[in-house]
Design a protein around this motif. Sequence first.
Motif: not given
Length: 119
Positions: A59-67
């Motif tokens: 879920r954290l990844v899908k919030q901001n994929r550019r992290q």
Amino acid sequence: MARRLGTSITETARLVGCSRSAFVSIHAKWINDCDSSSRRQGVGRPRVIKEKRRWRLSRLVKQNRRQTVAQLTAQYNAGPSASVSEHTVQRILLDMGLCSRRPTRVPLLTKSHRQLRLQ
């Protein structure tokens, strides 16, 4: 089934394709427990991030994929769960099928290309 039909242990082991001693131990286990599978569970080191925590990480990844992995690790460690290393986060992301990608470089459109596209 071969044992029930009256064949010897040696003949049955030959039919199954294993050694006599292996067949005797498996057969004895099956007779006692009515189960030939191993009851040994949880072999190896316990996982640092369980399934529920993996879901949180995705879920954290899908919030901001550019992290970056470092940013994701910092965000994950800020939560209530135990702290994990960047290497662990990277490995789990790869297990989930989330790998980093670079955008492909394409040549810019010329004026003639733009005009042809508009037509």
